[in-house]
Design a protein around this motif. Structure first.
Motif, PDB file in Angstrom:
ATOM      1  N   SER A 186      -2.542  -9.920  -6.671  1.00 53.31           N
ATOM      2  CA  SER A 186      -2.637 -10.299  -5.262  1.00 53.31           C
ATOM      3  C   SER A 186      -1.299 -10.766  -4.697  1.00 53.31           C
ATOM      4  N   SER A 187      -0.214 -10.512  -5.432  1.00 53.23           N
ATOM      5  CA  SER A 187       1.104 -10.939  -4.964  1.00 53.23           C
ATOM      6  C   SER A 187       1.532 -10.122  -3.752  1.00 53.23           C
ATOM      7  N   LEU A 188       2.564 -10.606  -3.085  1.00 57.03           N
ATOM      8  CA  LEU A 188       3.080  -9.898  -1.914  1.00 57.03           C
ATOM      9  C   LEU A 188       3.531  -8.486  -2.282  1.00 57.03           C
ATOM     10  N   ALA A 190       2.659  -6.606  -4.836  1.00 58.10           N
ATOM     11  CA  ALA A 190       1.518  -5.762  -5.200  1.00 58.10           C
ATOM     12  C   ALA A 190       0.780  -5.287  -3.953  1.00 58.10           C
ATOM     13  N   THR A 191       0.645  -6.183  -2.991  1.00 54.73           N
ATOM     14  CA  THR A 191      -0.035  -5.824  -1.742  1.00 54.73           C
ATOM     15  C   THR A 191       0.749  -4.765  -0.980  1.00 54.73           C
ATOM     16  N   LEU A 192       2.071  -4.946  -0.913  1.00 52.93           N
ATOM     17  CA  LEU A 192       2.909  -3.972  -0.209  1.00 52.93           C
ATOM     18  C   LEU A 192       2.890  -2.620  -0.913  1.00 52.93           C
ATOM     19  N   SER A 194       0.533  -1.322  -2.560  1.00 52.49           N
ATOM     20  CA  SER A 194      -0.765  -0.651  -2.420  1.00 52.49           C
ATOM     21  C   SER A 194      -1.052  -0.187  -0.993  1.00 52.49           C
ATOM     22  N   LEU A 195      -0.169  -0.536  -0.066  1.00 56.02           N
ATOM     23  CA  LEU A 195      -0.399  -0.138   1.324  1.00 56.02           C
ATOM     24  C   LEU A 195      -0.283   1.373   1.477  1.00 56.02           C
TER      25      LEU A 195
END
Length: 233
Positions: A186-188, A190-192, A194-195
């Protein structure tokens, strides 16, 4: 303190009827656009008279007045703010600029409490032909410039306190990097990662470039500080 007059929804509708008629007309010419601004101001003046301040808990007068004319309470709140911020002289000057300054512009200008700053921005709309969004960006830029420096930083009382400050701030950044920005699903980062491409907007890329520039500047300053401290250790 005198209480505001008690006005029924029917009385309110009667008092703003002519203004509402003006708002239902198309605003194409300069006079029609000015008339629309005057109508908004007139309704706001009545609202300010009937419900002069922020409603206390359980006071639903504003909602009832809004419902009576097919508006939302938030809209009447803005009209009241318009009447409060612009006196008749200000309104007359605004109406002269009606070809350039729309109600959409005015709603943004109402967030500026300083009259001189509001007037300056109002004239800038005319001079630069700003749209509502361009005005919003100009206001945001001014706000960023004003707060760029933040609060004055406190200097350590002695060298040991200064070194402890470096330790504490460095540790805070290490924790942010590990626990928030870089590690974990859920890190920044990882989120970026997966976008989908469709959500990687120009605004997001622009912010990423800004962050990269700040990190490079931080790396440079930290390197200089590290080398200076190594000479003393």
């Amino acid at each position: 303190m005198p209480q505001p007059p008690s006005v029924s929804t029917t009385q309110f509708k009667n008092r703003v009827r002519s203004s509402l008629r003006n708002l239902n007309m198309k605003a194409v010419t300069s006079d029609q656009k000015a008339q629309r601004l005057r109508a908004y101001h007139a309704i706001g003046s009545v609202v300010a008279e009937v419900v002069p301040g922020r409603a206390s808990y359980g006071d639903d007068r504003l909602s009832k007045l809004a419902e009576a004319i097919g508006y939302k309470a938030a809209a009447l709140t803005k009209l009241r703010a318009f009447a409060s911020c612009y006196n008749q002289q200000d309104l007359s000057q605004l109406c002269k600029l009606a070809d350039h300054v729309s109600w959409s512009h005015v709603q943004l200008l109402l967030s500026i409490s300083d009259k001189s700053k509001r007037t300056t921005l109002q004239q800038s709309i005319v001079n630069n032909g700003w749209s509502k969004e361009q005005l919003r960006q100009a206001m945001k830029a001014k706000s960023t410039d004003r707060h760029a420096g933040g609060r004055p930083l406190s200097r350590p009382t002695d060298p040991e306190a200064g070194l402890r400050q470096i330790d504490e701030e460095s540790e805070r950044w290490i924790r942010l990097c590990r626990e928030i920005w870089m590690e974990g699903g859920s890190s920044l980062i990882a989120t970026l990662d997966s976008l989908p491409v469709t959500r990687r907007t120009d605004k997001l890329r622009k912010q990423a470039l800004s962050s990269i520039q700040k990190l490079r500047a931080l790396k440079k300053e930290c390197g200089i500080l590290q080398r200076k401290l190594e000479k003393l250790a």
